[in-house]
Enzyme design. Structure first.
Site, mmCIF file in Angstrom:
data_model
loop_
_atom_site.group_PDB
_atom_site.id
_atom_site.type_symbol
_atom_site.label_atom_id
_atom_site.label_comp_id
_atom_site.label_asym_id
_atom_site.label_seq_id
_atom_site.Cartn_x
_atom_site.Cartn_y
_atom_site.Cartn_z
ATOM 1 N N HIS A 58 -38.022 22.661 35.683
ATOM 2 C CA HIS A 58 -38.198 21.279 35.220
ATOM 3 C C HIS A 58 -39.324 20.598 36.012
ATOM 4 C CE1 HIS A 58 -34.466 21.859 33.068
ATOM 5 N NE2 HIS A 58 -34.496 20.635 32.594
ATOM 6 N N ASP A 66 -11.194 -6.246 0.732
ATOM 7 C CA ASP A 66 -10.846 -4.962 0.113
ATOM 8 C C ASP A 66 -11.739 -4.663 -1.086
ATOM 9 O OD1 ASP A 66 -8.830 -4.373 1.863
ATOM 10 O OD2 ASP A 66 -7.226 -5.169 0.615
ATOM 11 N N HIS A 104 0.817 -1.225 0.000
ATOM 12 C CA HIS A 104 0.000 0.000 0.000
ATOM 13 C C HIS A 104 0.843 1.263 0.000
ATOM 14 C CE1 HIS A 104 -4.207 -0.884 -0.150
ATOM 15 N NE2 HIS A 104 -4.068 -1.879 0.701
ATOM 16 N N GLU A 163 -6.146 -2.785 12.229
ATOM 17 C CA GLU A 163 -7.158 -2.417 11.236
ATOM 18 C C GLU A 163 -7.680 -3.693 10.543
ATOM 19 O OE1 GLU A 163 -5.539 -0.564 7.800
ATOM 20 O OE2 GLU A 163 -7.466 0.180 7.067
ATOM 21 N N HIS A 164 -6.769 -4.448 9.946
ATOM 22 C CA HIS A 164 -7.108 -5.749 9.347
ATOM 23 C C HIS A 164 -6.488 -6.850 10.207
ATOM 24 C CE1 HIS A 164 -6.852 -2.946 5.818
ATOM 25 N NE2 HIS A 164 -8.021 -3.494 5.557
#
Lengths: 428, 428
Positions: free
Chosen positions: B415, B356, B258, B322-323
């Protein structure tokens, strides 16, 4: 309240603007606090508590025993009220848990999602005269349901170096055992980096003043995530002639008392209703203890008349209110055409107060128009979603040519090879 | 690859660290770009495109006709591959849509959540030699399912002032009609403020270089939300003797190609497997076109031997990949003890490449340890959750004393009054 009649679309942009506050000097203080807390840990926590709050906190952590015994220091009525709120909030937030669904995408290809708790979460609860124990419930209960393993809470102590028993009792019922007496930006910095006493967390939740708000935003530069960006609280009511002006006024006042920067907006297709609500506001507000705050925040507030209900709905979607009361005859129409709001209250008997405390919904909600893209805190805020996939050799074969073609088109031949080495392998 | 043997827990903190990059000078450029784009709109977009990319883009928007005809400019094979990927991604992301569940909290108190699309979303797709059309699918398909009404896409043009037909075809199948030829921080600034040509959005998605990443983070100062903080891509593989070293090496290489800042980690309880994978890496990498990048990113990479599988799992949870490929005999054990990861690939025939591109899962995932608290992009990323409640008079009566007690304890008597004015009202 400012009265607006049938505004042109060109004016909407300025009408949806919230009261502005400048935070430039705040950023500088916050970055200084972060630098010091990172470097000097507990020592700098103590220094800042003395500097900002004039309190000497030699002890930072609340003893477990004090949390355990908090029950005896609150009234029976309040204990019962908290217990009922706990039950309702727990019920609604439990219902939000999703069960795993395995999907067969093709023969031999299975994908699914699983939720896992965010393990380390930190809560900030403001101090001051009124202890916001209800917010402890709103953050503690979903984190309990999600089974977050480490939950810590920071709150500024009072002059006697104590945290109010209401907050501690809410901690107890939510299983929050690590409570630290520290407030302001230094509390957020401590949870960001960790100190000798205070553990580092992964996600920070909870409201605070402008320093806390800015510190939470600033913590994101150090890998922390936060519940949502914050701003002053707000309420928009859409009401027609079917609404009771007394109730509408009471709801507007309940929001206006939060702070001088709170904003309340009344939208209606009835001039008569707007008039009556205005009269009721002037009568009802006088019996309230926070009249000064209310008068100030009513200055930031508007009533807007729209002839057409569709224009009103479109405007409301543009405003994206934190709290939204729908008090009209045709409520279904308004619900189905709603695109952005934090929490919605429907009908004559659903005051915002109910959702603030005990009906079951969460009161930590996106303000300042953030409801266009943020959700309020819910059980999912304490989970992350992980994706899983399992593919058989046959499954891989069926998509291998698509993967290889796409990988090559993106110029990634190692991605292609990770598939071809398997599909071309005759041994298996 | 660096080899690590049975590391002590005290070393884990440094082992989970990702390759660091300094971004101080980037912040300055980005803030300048934002200032200019906010002030000068399209003119400044054109200036920056010329300054940074050496391209004169007199035209910013891609003609609808060019998007429509993109199909004819890609190969039949690629079209089929994209169509198959579309089908699988659509199927998985459709399965994530949740149906409304109305909960009766108590008699007369009903609460529920409804999802609404984030209406205005913007996608950033990097340019460069290889067009990342797969990311268009990963962002476009869930936004199509969520029915986001305004979807725009920015991507840097090539020297001929064109966007690749692969990207345009992916836009076409996802119903993205507004495509703009602008890249870098100026694209993010344009989507943040809006310009004469490019509409403002509420949430920005998509990967990019360090300028884009920083610009996305910076856009949050202006009320934008983003998919997640970004960092270089990464893969961790847990493999034992049941794994095929050839496949493991191919998967590591597919991630390593990558970029030079990518990181791959092999964790194993088998020294033998680590050796064999190392040999395979050296054989397989030589046939790959991106060898230089691969060699560089392997320098940042590690193989780690753990004697105990439980230590390995604990380390992996700390790393929060991540993976994550689980390639071991007892995969169920590893899944149930997993606490943090972006996307998980199980077994010998589930390469990361599958996820992917075409198995159906999303590939926009949290890096840099953010999987501890962030989810990857999924259909929910394009929705916000709104809470609704409707209470009857009887329902309100049953919780009115709890609300009033709690409101008074927090010092908020308006309230309380919003409840008492209703429950004390005899007219109704």
């Amino acid at each position: 309240m400012i009265n607006v009649l049938n505004p042109n679309k060109s004016d909407w942009k300025s009408l949806v603007k919230r009261p502005y506050f400048n935070n430039k000097s705040i950023v500088k203080t916050v970055s200084e606090v972060f630098k010091n807390v990172k470097k000097n840990g507990d020592a700098s926590i103590k220094n800042y508590t003395f500097k900002f709050d004039k309190i000497k906190n030699d002890v930072i952590k609340v003893e477990k025993k004090i949390i355990f015994e908090s029950e005896s220091r609150i009234s029976k009525d309040l204990k019962n009220a908290i217990d009922l709120a706990f039950k309702n909030i727990y019920k609604f937030h439990s219902s939000q848990v999703i069960t795993k669904k395995k999907i067969q995408i093709q023969d031999g290809i299975h994908c699914w999602q699983e939720k896992r708790p965010i393990n380390n979460v930190g809560f900030y609860i403001p101090g001051g005269t009124a202890p916001l124990f209800s917010t402890v419930l709103m953050l503690g209960i979903p984190s309990l349901i999600a089974k977050c393993s480490n939950k810590i809470l920071c709150s500024p102590p009072n002059k006697n170096l104590e945290i109010s028993p209401e907050i501690l009792y809410a901690c107890k019922v939510c299983g929050i055992k690590d409570v630290f007496m520290v407030g302001g930006a230094q509390a957020i910095a401590a949870m960001t980096f960790g100190t000798e006493s205070i553990p580092k967390v992964d996600k920070i939740f909870g409201p605070g003043n402008q320093y806390v708000t800015e510190a939470k935003q600033y913590s994101m530069n150090f890998g922390i995530s936060i519940d949502m960006p914050a701003g002053p609280s707000e309420l928009l009511i859409l009401a027609d002639n079917s609404a009771n002006p007394k109730y509408v006024a009471a709801d507007l006042l309940s929001q206006a008392e939060h702070g001088i920067d709170s904003q309340v907006v009344l939208v209606s297709n009835s001039k008569n209703l707007i008039d009556q609500v205005s009269k009721e506001l002037n009568i009802q507000k006088n019996s309230l203890s926070r009249l000064k705050i209310i008068n100030k925040s009513l200055e930031n507030s508007k009533s807007i008349f729209f002839k057409s209900i569709d224009d009103a709905i479109e405007f409301i979607n543009e405003y994206a209110p934190e709290h939204y009361i729908i008090n009209v005859e045709n409520e279904e129409y308004c619900i189905s055409n709603l695109s952005s709001a934090g929490s919605v209250f429907i009908g004559n008997y659903t005051p915002e107060s109910a959702g603030d405390y005990a009906s079951g919904t969460n009161h930590t909600l996106p303000t300042n128009g953030y409801a266009k893209q943020y959700s309020g805190v819910n059980t999912d805020s304490f989970f992350k979603t992980i994706t899983f996939q399992k593919i058989s050799k046959r499954g891989l074969n069926s998509i291998s040519s698509a993967i290889q073609t796409m990988a090559l088109s993106e110029g990634l031949d190692a991605h292609k090879q990770a598939v071809s080495i398997r599909t071309n392998d005759d041994e298996n």
